[in-house]
Design a protein around this motif. Structure first.
Motif, PDB file in Angstrom:
ATOM      1  N   SER A   1      -9.509 -11.745   4.357  1.00 52.75           N
ATOM      2  CA  SER A   1      -8.172 -12.072   3.867  1.00 52.75           C
ATOM      3  C   SER A   1      -7.519 -10.931   3.097  1.00 52.75           C
ATOM      4  N   ILE A   2      -8.285  -9.904   2.753  1.00 51.23           N
ATOM      5  CA  ILE A   2      -7.696  -8.752   2.069  1.00 51.23           C
ATOM      6  C   ILE A   2      -6.604  -8.124   2.922  1.00 51.23           C
ATOM      7  N   GLN A   3      -6.766  -8.177   4.227  1.00 46.16           N
ATOM      8  CA  GLN A   3      -5.792  -7.527   5.113  1.00 46.16           C
ATOM      9  C   GLN A   3      -4.410  -8.169   5.059  1.00 46.16           C
TER      10      GLN A   3
ATOM     11  N   ILE B   1       1.351  -6.815  -0.647  1.00 46.66           N
ATOM     12  CA  ILE B   1       1.876  -5.925  -1.685  1.00 46.66           C
ATOM     13  C   ILE B   1       0.750  -5.355  -2.551  1.00 46.66           C
ATOM     14  N   LEU B   2      -0.483  -5.396  -2.062  1.00 43.67           N
ATOM     15  CA  LEU B   2      -1.621  -4.895  -2.827  1.00 43.67           C
ATOM     16  C   LEU B   2      -1.475  -3.393  -3.078  1.00 43.67           C
TER      17      LEU B   2
ATOM     18  N   ASN C   1      -3.598  -1.158   7.266  1.00 45.62           N
ATOM     19  CA  ASN C   1      -2.393  -1.992   7.287  1.00 45.62           C
ATOM     20  C   ASN C   1      -1.863  -2.308   5.891  1.00 45.62           C
ATOM     21  N   LEU C   2      -2.616  -1.926   4.861  1.00 51.34           N
ATOM     22  CA  LEU C   2      -2.199  -2.221   3.484  1.00 51.34           C
ATOM     23  C   LEU C   2      -1.195  -1.151   3.040  1.00 51.34           C
ATOM     24  N   SER C   3       0.005  -1.263   3.537  1.00 49.61           N
ATOM     25  CA  SER C   3       0.998  -0.202   3.396  1.00 49.61           C
ATOM     26  C   SER C   3       1.459   0.028   1.963  1.00 49.61           C
TER      27      SER C   3
ATOM     28  N   LEU D   1      -0.712   4.605   5.473  1.00 47.44           N
ATOM     29  CA  LEU D   1      -0.854   4.438   4.025  1.00 47.44           C
ATOM     30  C   LEU D   1      -0.154   5.585   3.305  1.00 47.44           C
ATOM     31  N   THR D   2       1.124   5.643   3.457  1.00 52.21           N
ATOM     32  CA  THR D   2       1.909   6.755   2.906  1.00 52.21           C
ATOM     33  C   THR D   2       1.987   6.720   1.381  1.00 52.21           C
TER      34      THR D   2
END
Length: 247
Positions: A150-152, A156-157, A176-178, A203-204
């Motif tokens: 579920s972390i994915q 807004i993490l 995917n955690l942008s 991940l910019t």
């Protein structure tokens, strides 16, 4: 201290507002009355339970709090047992929509028999704060390769701290955690690989990667060169020092 008494009827009728509740280091405390949280749950924003290794009714407490409080912003559960399936049935009714910071440790009294229930509870909690959580600390078990899927979905993490993860590689979907800005990996003794270079290209906002006590983790110069904006430290030293020492 082995117990905390129920609040008096006068306390329950008072108009006091409790915003923060922190209980720690009471290793003989076996039960925290749910009536305590019933009284103040509608206003609690900060709950910290640390090193309560004899506590038996953690699932009931979380269930009580999450059903009653929509204001909870910070939840810390470290060194507390019984994070098991006893509360899974009630997860769907939990309201964690305001939770911003979650620190959770599943290692206390972990067992293979309890692992399925623990996984369901953790994933259920994360699903209920997927649009609000921006800081997560998750401490796992070295001999448990499970990683919270579920972390994915934590859209807004910004800060992700992983400790004692039993997996050999991090999932590719971390890319995917942008919104992610900082990633910390600590005491992951089995971890061997970071996600592929391409997985991190989105991940910019990621500016800091810190790795502490992960002896099997391999980082090559090619991976680093693809992320020039990323400050990487290994055991407190710049990754360049780490690579030179390894060579």
């Amino acid at each position: 201290m082995k117990s905390i008494g129920n609040p008096s009827s006068g306390a329950r009728k008072s108009h006091g507002v409790l915003l923060e509740l922190s209980i720690g280091g009471c290793e003989e405390l076996m039960e925290l009355p749910c009536q305590i949280l019933d009284s103040w749950a509608p206003t609690i924003e900060y709950l910290e339970l640390i090193e309560l290794r004899s506590l038996k009714n953690l699932p009931v407490l979380i269930d009580c709090l999450a059903k009653s409080s929509s204001h909870l912003k910070v939840l810390t559960i470290l060194g507390v047992p019984k994070l098991m399936a006893a509360s899974v049935g009630g997860i769907e009714s939990w309201d964690l929509s305001s939770l911003k910071i979650l620190s959770i440790d599943v290692s206390v009294e972990w067992s293979r028999e309890a692992s399925v229930g623990i996984a369901e509870t953790v994933d259920g909690m994360l699903q209920r704060c997927c649009n609000s959580l921006h800081d997560l600390l998750f401490a796992g078990m070295e001999n448990w390769e499970w990683f919270p899927q579920s972390i994915q979905y934590l859209t807004i993490l910004q800060f992700l701290r992983l400790k004692n993860i039993g997996a050999e590689e991090l999932p590719q979907w971390l890319g995917n955690l942008s919104s992610l800005r900082e990633l910390y990996l600590k005491s992951c003794n089995k971890l061997k690989r970071l996600p592929f270079v391409d997985a991190f290209k989105h991940l910019t906002k990621l500016k800091h990667l810190e790795i502490i006590d992960c002896p099997e983790l391999h980082i090559d110069s090619d991976w680093c060169s693809h992320h020039p904006q990323l400050e990487i430290k290994v055991d407190g030293q710049p990754v360049s020092t780490f690579l030179q020492a390894r060579d």
